[in-house]
Design an enzyme around this catalytic site. Structure first.
Site, PDB file in Angstrom:
ATOM      1  N   LYS A 158      37.767  43.767  32.734  1.00 51.54           N
ATOM      2  CA  LYS A 158      37.339  45.152  32.933  1.00 51.54           C
ATOM      3  C   LYS A 158      37.646  45.508  34.389  1.00 51.54           C
ATOM      4  O   LYS A 158      37.077  44.921  35.306  1.00 51.54           O
ATOM      5  CB  LYS A 158      35.844  45.293  32.652  1.00 51.54           C
ATOM      6  CG  LYS A 158      35.328  46.710  32.820  1.00 51.54           C
ATOM      7  CD  LYS A 158      33.806  46.750  32.690  1.00 51.54           C
ATOM      8  CE  LYS A 158      33.277  48.141  32.994  1.00 51.54           C
ATOM      9  NZ  LYS A 158      31.814  48.152  33.137  1.00 51.54           N
ATOM     10  N   ASP A 179      25.150  40.828  29.856  1.00 55.22           N
ATOM     11  CA  ASP A 179      26.480  40.818  29.242  1.00 55.22           C
ATOM     12  C   ASP A 179      26.420  40.123  27.885  1.00 55.22           C
ATOM     13  O   ASP A 179      25.792  39.066  27.745  1.00 55.22           O
ATOM     14  CB  ASP A 179      27.481  40.118  30.161  1.00 55.22           C
ATOM     15  CG  ASP A 179      27.806  40.955  31.392  1.00 55.22           C
ATOM     16  OD1 ASP A 179      27.862  42.196  31.267  1.00 55.22           O
ATOM     17  OD2 ASP A 179      27.989  40.377  32.483  1.00 55.22           O
ATOM     18  N   HIS A 234      21.544  42.815  35.224  1.00 58.52           N
ATOM     19  CA  HIS A 234      22.191  43.156  36.489  1.00 58.52           C
ATOM     20  C   HIS A 234      22.653  44.607  36.431  1.00 58.52           C
ATOM     21  O   HIS A 234      22.724  45.211  35.357  1.00 58.52           O
ATOM     22  CB  HIS A 234      23.359  42.211  36.801  1.00 58.52           C
ATOM     23  CG  HIS A 234      24.358  42.078  35.697  1.00 58.52           C
ATOM     24  ND1 HIS A 234      24.123  41.338  34.547  1.00 58.52           N
ATOM     25  CD2 HIS A 234      25.618  42.582  35.547  1.00 58.52           C
ATOM     26  CE1 HIS A 234      25.179  41.396  33.752  1.00 58.52           C
ATOM     27  NE2 HIS A 234      26.090  42.158  34.335  1.00 58.52           N
TER      28      HIS A 234
END
Length: 318
Positions: A158, A179, A234
């Site tokens: 990404k 994630d 995060h």
């Protein structure tokens, strides 16, 4: 508070190997993140990748981002924006098949450098997975095999930029999330910060360090380790000054890989039992797509419910 874990991979080759493996273990159990130095990827290559990505953003992405901001009226926002991120991004797929030739406006130098960069990161990811196996008491190659599926792992990058934001108190660069995948390898800007992780109820900065690779663990490693290692929330804060480059490469299970807690680890904690469900990775990703910015626990519960209603058959290999 303890300092953010930085791992010197050169120390794995000498008498400090034991202590370094303990640092990795502590980082996996208590942080979900760590930063690698002396990881074997050439600094010249990293400098080239950074230069080419920053040039590409200026030439091809910056105006598009400004147009998007204008079309959404983001600069005029008066209250907190909860459904968008202050982020310019696109995705490069490397495995099982590359999409780089299909993406317009990537020049030959860019494609060549990113191909070499991805090859280096793939090797590093597999090396790290074996280090995790060693710490977990799993046979060498177990995690790589768990991710394999019928066509090998999914691996992609990404490519993100977080431009200067006039109202960083009202919009985040990237909202808080864990994630979904396996192992994430991040090459980030060494001058403009913004990445934070949640530890013990407090947001902690992930320090920008020149030529380092930041590692974080995804939801699938939490499942396979039966919760011994955890994926961690995060976020990226938008910044009033500076454009932050972020290249996050995701070494994920293959779409049809069957993910479940390693039996060896479940047996080690017999009184705890198998806490996490068994599922096909692609099914998890379909669920994650709509729930990325919500807590991960309901995702695991939903997969458990699916597991109890659908008997999972063998994975197709053809």
């Amino acid at each position: 508070m303890a300092t953010f874990p930085v791992i010197d991979m050169e120390k794995l080759n000498g008498e400090e190997r034991g202590a370094t493996m303990e640092l990795i273990e502590d980082a996996c159990e208590n942080w979900g993140f760590f930063e690698l130095v002396n990881h074997g990827i050439s600094h010249d290559l990293l400098d080239t990748v950074e230069k080419l990505n920053k040039e590409h953003y200026r030439k091809c992405m910056e105006e598009r981002f400004k147009d998007m901001v204008a079309s959404k009226g983001l600069e005029a926002a008066q209250s907190e924006v909860r459904d968008m991120d202050w982020e310019s991004t696109f995705f490069l797929r490397h495995l099982p098949a590359s999409n780089m030739s299909e993406i317009p406006d990537l020049d030959e130098d860019y494609r060549k450098a990113m191909k070499e960069f991805a090859g280096n990161l793939e090797k590093l990811a597999e090396q790290l997975l074996d280090l995790l196996c060693e710490n977990l008491g799993l046979e060498k190659g177990y995690l790589k095999k768990s991710f394999y599926g019928s066509k090998g792992p999914n691996f992609g990058t990404k490519v993100s930029n977080y431009p200067p934001c006039p109202k960083p108190e009202l919009i985040q660069g990237l909202r808080a999330h864990t994630d979904a995948g396996g192992l994430i390898l991040l090459f980030q800007d060494d001058k403009v910060s913004g990445l934070q992780l949640l530890k013990d109820g407090k947001w902690v900065d992930v320090p920008p360090m020149r030529h380092s690779i930041v590692i974080n663990l995804g939801d699938q490693l939490e499942v396979i380790t039966n919760g011994k290692y955890k994926s961690v929330l995060h976020r990226v804060l938008a910044q009033p000054d500076g454009n932050r480059m972020s290249l996050a490469s995701f070494y994920n299970p293959g779409s049809d890989a069957l993910i479940y807690p390693a039996p060896v680890l479940v047996e080690k904690e017999a009184e705890k039992g198998q806490v996490y469900p068994k599922f096909v990775f692609e099914d998890y990703m379909k669920l994650y797509a709509g729930l990325k910015f919500q807590a991960k626990e309901p995702r695991f519960e939903a997969m458990k419910a699916m597991e109890s209603t659908v008997k999972l058959g063998p994975i197709a290999t053809a």
